[in-house]
Design an enzyme around this catalytic site. Structure first.
Site, PDB file in Angstrom:
ATOM      1  N   LYS A 199       0.753   4.711  -2.651  1.00 54.14           N
ATOM      2  CA  LYS A 199       1.106   5.589  -2.395  1.00 54.14           C
ATOM      3  C   LYS A 199       1.201   6.450  -2.522  1.00 54.14           C
ATOM      4  CE  LYS A 199      -3.617   4.870  -1.369  1.00 54.14           C
ATOM      5  NZ  LYS A 199      -4.608   5.870  -2.680  1.00 54.14           N
ATOM      6  N   TYR A 204       0.855  -1.390  -0.021  1.00 58.41           N
ATOM      7  CA  TYR A 204       0.206  -0.003  -0.211  1.00 58.41           C
ATOM      8  C   TYR A 204       1.155   1.269  -0.210  1.00 58.41           C
ATOM      9  CZ  TYR A 204      -3.437   2.938   1.444  1.00 58.41           C
ATOM     10  OH  TYR A 204      -4.389   4.082   2.045  1.00 58.41           O
TER      11      TYR A 204
END
Length: 290
Positions: A160, A156
């Protein structure tokens, strides 16, 4: 007080808008006059029904953001119905949290594909139309996990921070065509964060409290190239900085070690507006030797 921010005659696409943050963005955009494409794999129709019941206009779309062809088709449908797309909020995402030691490569790839490639596919689908009309507002969604790191979120966090790099580059490339691109790093109680935030924090960090910052960042007078953190009604600005550095007296790792404190001294750090500023700053440091 400044004039109310409105989106009359604007067409907005919000990905992952079936619940949580995306739903909050879609409802508020519609309340302020926008025609909204509600993109979600499962709950788009319910949000469209909310918008139309309140007198707004909306279109449901079940396209997968990780499939470029489906994003292209989504934009074509919106353009056919309303003539243009002016705003894109890239919000769709997934979590597959595990420590890196226990993470399967497929779990890493899946999260990067949805977040990073999904944002790129949706943006590519609107990009030429925005260039041609000389107007576009795009909001990317990063995260504190991408900006600062977080245990168990290597996939993640990588996705991001990659999104941030995409956003910063597109802000530069889009400037001449009045396309402004910003990045939001929200903290909110949603389906994705259930189990990560204590139950008592869900109301404090309601998705609706993120919407004001998001809507400002896609408004007519939005800035560009900004990184904005927000949650629970608090809005923050985040920056990537660069210290001037030190010209090494000799090119050895020992020289780096000996000068480490000066290298990391933040007193004269800058906030670069593009990657070229790193080379420019190096030139200034070298020039100062004479």
């Amino acid at each position: 007080m400044s004039d109310p921010i409105r989106f009359d005659d604007r067409v907005a696409i919000v990905t992952g808008a079936g619940g949580g943050l995306g739903r909050a963005y879609a409802l508020e955009l519609a309340r302020r006059g926008a025609k909204v494409v509600v993109n979600d794999l499962g709950q788009a129709d319910a949000v469209v029904a909310e918008i139309t019941a309140a007198g707004g206009e909306a279109l449901a779309n079940g396209g997968d953001v990780s499939d470029h062809a489906q994003m292209t088709e989504m934009v074509a449908r919106a353009t056919e119905r309303w003539g243009a797309v002016h705003i894109l909020i890239n919000n769709a995402g997934v979590l597959r949290d595990k420590s890196f030691a226990k993470m399967d490569p497929a779990e890493f790839e899946f999260v990067v594909r949805v977040h990073l490639l999904g944002s790129a596919h949706a943006t590519k689908a609107v990009w030429e139309g925005m260039r041609a009309q000389g107007y576009g507002r795009i909001l990317m969604t990063s995260s504190s996990s991408g900006l600062f790191g977080n245990f168990g979120q290597a996939n993640y966090g990588a996705a991001k921070l990659g999104i941030l790099g995409l956003a910063r580059t597109l802000a530069i490339e889009g400037a001449k065509n009045n396309i402004r691109v910003n990045t939001i790093a929200p903290t909110a109680g949603t389906r994705m964060t259930e189990g990560l935030l204590p139950d008592a924090a869900f109301q404090t960090f309601a998705p609706e409290k993120v919407a004001p910052a998001a809507l400002f960042l896609v408004s007519e007078d939005a800035p560009t190239g900004q990184i904005v953190g927000t949650g629970a009604g608090v809005v923050q600005a985040s920056y990537i900085t660069l210290t001037p550095g030190v010209a090494l007296p000799e090119l050895t790792p020992e020289a780096v070690a000996a000068n480490w404190r000066a290298i990391t001294d933040r007193k004269k750090e800058i906030v670069p507006q593009s990657g070229t500023e790193q080379a420019v700053l190096i030139g200034k440091v070298l020039g100062g030797l004479g």
